[in-house]
Design a protein around this motif. Sequence first.
Motif, PDB file in Angstrom:
ATOM      1  N   MET A 258       0.847  -1.179   0.000  1.00  0.00           N
ATOM      2  CA  MET A 258       0.000   0.000   0.000  1.00  0.00           C
ATOM      3  C   MET A 258       0.888   1.235   0.000  1.00  0.00           C
ATOM      4  SD  MET A 258      -2.754   1.381   2.892  1.00  0.00           S
ATOM      5  CE  MET A 258      -3.714  -0.068   2.820  1.00  0.00           C
ATOM      6  N   ASP A 259       0.512   2.211  -0.822  1.00  0.00           N
ATOM      7  CA  ASP A 259       1.233   3.478  -0.819  1.00  0.00           C
ATOM      8  C   ASP A 259       0.486   4.490   0.051  1.00  0.00           C
ATOM      9  OD1 ASP A 259      -0.970   4.059  -2.390  1.00  0.00           O
ATOM     10  OD2 ASP A 259       0.169   4.768  -4.117  1.00  0.00           O
ATOM     11  N   PHE A 260       1.056   5.678   0.184  1.00  0.00           N
ATOM     12  CA  PHE A 260       0.469   6.677   1.075  1.00  0.00           C
ATOM     13  C   PHE A 260      -0.919   7.120   0.620  1.00  0.00           C
ATOM     14  CE2 PHE A 260      -0.041  11.192   2.349  1.00  0.00           C
ATOM     15  CZ  PHE A 260      -0.223  10.972   3.704  1.00  0.00           C
ATOM     16  N   VAL A 261      -1.114   7.278  -0.682  1.00  0.00           N
ATOM     17  CA  VAL A 261      -2.426   7.682  -1.203  1.00  0.00           C
ATOM     18  C   VAL A 261      -3.469   6.626  -0.851  1.00  0.00           C
ATOM     19  CG1 VAL A 261      -3.756   8.171  -3.293  1.00  0.00           C
ATOM     20  CG2 VAL A 261      -1.460   9.094  -3.060  1.00  0.00           C
ATOM     21  N   GLY A 262      -3.117   5.364  -1.011  1.00  0.00           N
ATOM     22  CA  GLY A 262      -4.026   4.279  -0.645  1.00  0.00           C
ATOM     23  C   GLY A 262      -4.346   4.301   0.841  1.00  0.00           C
ATOM     24  N   CYS A 263      -3.356   4.598   1.648  1.00  0.00           N
ATOM     25  CA  CYS A 263      -3.553   4.697   3.095  1.00  0.00           C
ATOM     26  C   CYS A 263      -4.538   5.820   3.421  1.00  0.00           C
ATOM     27  CB  CYS A 263      -2.204   4.933   3.774  1.00  0.00           C
ATOM     28  SG  CYS A 263      -2.277   5.081   5.567  1.00  0.00           S
ATOM     29  N   CYS A 264      -4.390   6.966   2.761  1.00  0.00           N
ATOM     30  CA  CYS A 264      -5.309   8.088   2.981  1.00  0.00           C
ATOM     31  C   CYS A 264      -6.729   7.721   2.563  1.00  0.00           C
ATOM     32  CB  CYS A 264      -4.843   9.318   2.219  1.00  0.00           C
ATOM     33  SG  CYS A 264      -3.394  10.115   2.944  1.00  0.00           S
ATOM     34  N   LYS A 265      -6.857   6.989   1.464  1.00  0.00           N
ATOM     35  CA  LYS A 265      -8.183   6.578   0.992  1.00  0.00           C
ATOM     36  C   LYS A 265      -8.858   5.650   1.996  1.00  0.00           C
ATOM     37  CE  LYS A 265      -7.319   7.085  -3.943  1.00  0.00           C
ATOM     38  NZ  LYS A 265      -7.160   6.402  -5.239  1.00  0.00           N
ATOM     39  N   VAL A 266      -8.090   4.729   2.543  1.00  0.00           N
ATOM     40  CA  VAL A 266      -8.648   3.818   3.554  1.00  0.00           C
ATOM     41  C   VAL A 266      -9.086   4.613   4.777  1.00  0.00           C
ATOM     42  CG1 VAL A 266      -8.076   1.952   5.161  1.00  0.00           C
ATOM     43  CG2 VAL A 266      -7.390   1.776   2.769  1.00  0.00           C
ATOM     44  N   CYS A 267      -8.254   5.547   5.219  1.00  0.00           N
ATOM     45  CA  CYS A 267      -8.576   6.335   6.408  1.00  0.00           C
ATOM     46  C   CYS A 267      -9.796   7.220   6.201  1.00  0.00           C
ATOM     47  CB  CYS A 267      -7.375   7.183   6.824  1.00  0.00           C
ATOM     48  SG  CYS A 267      -6.005   6.221   7.474  1.00  0.00           S
ATOM     49  N   VAL A 268      -9.891   7.893   5.062  1.00  0.00           N
ATOM     50  CA  VAL A 268     -11.014   8.808   4.829  1.00  0.00           C
ATOM     51  C   VAL A 268     -12.323   8.042   4.626  1.00  0.00           C
ATOM     52  CG1 VAL A 268     -10.964   9.138   2.309  1.00  0.00           C
ATOM     53  CG2 VAL A 268     -11.539  11.064   3.803  1.00  0.00           C
TER      54      VAL A 268
ATOM     55  N   CYS B 278      -4.536  14.668   5.440  1.00  0.00           N
ATOM     56  CA  CYS B 278      -3.410  13.874   4.927  1.00  0.00           C
ATOM     57  C   CYS B 278      -2.172  14.029   5.806  1.00  0.00           C
ATOM     58  CB  CYS B 278      -3.106  14.246   3.480  1.00  0.00           C
ATOM     59  SG  CYS B 278      -4.394  13.707   2.333  1.00  0.00           S
ATOM     60  N   THR B 279      -1.942  15.222   6.315  1.00  0.00           N
ATOM     61  CA  THR B 279      -0.828  15.436   7.242  1.00  0.00           C
ATOM     62  C   THR B 279      -1.036  14.622   8.510  1.00  0.00           C
ATOM     63  OG1 THR B 279      -0.433  17.653   6.379  1.00  0.00           O
ATOM     64  CG2 THR B 279       0.438  17.174   8.573  1.00  0.00           C
ATOM     65  N   PHE B 280      -2.257  14.609   9.010  1.00  0.00           N
ATOM     66  CA  PHE B 280      -2.608  13.826  10.197  1.00  0.00           C
ATOM     67  C   PHE B 280      -2.371  12.339   9.941  1.00  0.00           C
ATOM     68  CE2 PHE B 280      -5.631  11.525  12.864  1.00  0.00           C
ATOM     69  CZ  PHE B 280      -5.440  12.108  14.104  1.00  0.00           C
ATOM     70  N   VAL B 281      -2.849  11.843   8.800  1.00  0.00           N
ATOM     71  CA  VAL B 281      -2.661  10.427   8.439  1.00  0.00           C
ATOM     72  C   VAL B 281      -1.173  10.114   8.338  1.00  0.00           C
ATOM     73  CG1 VAL B 281      -2.998   8.697   6.618  1.00  0.00           C
ATOM     74  CG2 VAL B 281      -4.898  10.163   7.317  1.00  0.00           C
ATOM     75  N   PHE B 282      -0.416  11.005   7.728  1.00  0.00           N
ATOM     76  CA  PHE B 282       1.018  10.776   7.583  1.00  0.00           C
ATOM     77  C   PHE B 282       1.698  10.643   8.943  1.00  0.00           C
ATOM     78  CE2 PHE B 282       5.432  12.171   7.167  1.00  0.00           C
ATOM     79  CZ  PHE B 282       5.873  11.320   6.161  1.00  0.00           C
ATOM     80  N   GLU B 283       1.408  11.581   9.835  1.00  0.00           N
ATOM     81  CA  GLU B 283       2.075  11.607  11.133  1.00  0.00           C
ATOM     82  C   GLU B 283       1.641  10.483  12.067  1.00  0.00           C
ATOM     83  OE1 GLU B 283       1.651  15.480  12.899  1.00  0.00           O
ATOM     84  OE2 GLU B 283       2.599  16.470  11.198  1.00  0.00           O
ATOM     85  N   TYR B 284       0.341  10.165  12.054  1.00  0.00           N
ATOM     86  CA  TYR B 284      -0.175   9.247  13.067  1.00  0.00           C
ATOM     87  C   TYR B 284      -0.535   7.856  12.560  1.00  0.00           C
ATOM     88  CZ  TYR B 284      -0.177  13.478  15.770  1.00  0.00           C
ATOM     89  OH  TYR B 284       0.219  14.630  16.403  1.00  0.00           O
ATOM     90  N   VAL B 285      -0.507   7.661  11.242  1.00  0.00           N
ATOM     91  CA  VAL B 285      -0.789   6.335  10.695  1.00  0.00           C
ATOM     92  C   VAL B 285       0.379   5.849   9.844  1.00  0.00           C
ATOM     93  CG1 VAL B 285      -2.344   4.959   9.252  1.00  0.00           C
ATOM     94  CG2 VAL B 285      -3.282   6.753  10.711  1.00  0.00           C
TER      95      VAL B 285
END
Length: 76
Positions: free
Chosen positions: A1-11, A56-63
């Motif tokens: 999974m890349d970062f964009v995919g991670c953001c999509k899962v989180c949102v 996205c900044t939140f997801v980056f830092e905490y996920v």
Amino acid sequence: MDFVGCCKVCVSNAEFVKQFNRITGNHLGERRNPIEIAIDQACGYDPDKSLMQAFCTFVFEYVWVPMTAQCGTEME
């Protein structure tokens, strides 16, 4: 999974977004009344679009960072 995919899962996770809003004081994805919507449209403001960078900044830092650090540790 890349970062964009991670953001999509989180949102797409309603509970995650709810906790993001609680922690940060934002209102991402929350319903607005018709008057608020009309005012935002007249001003050209989309609160969800405006908050995506903060989300996205939140997801980056905490996920993302903890997840990739954990994956790196598990591979060793």
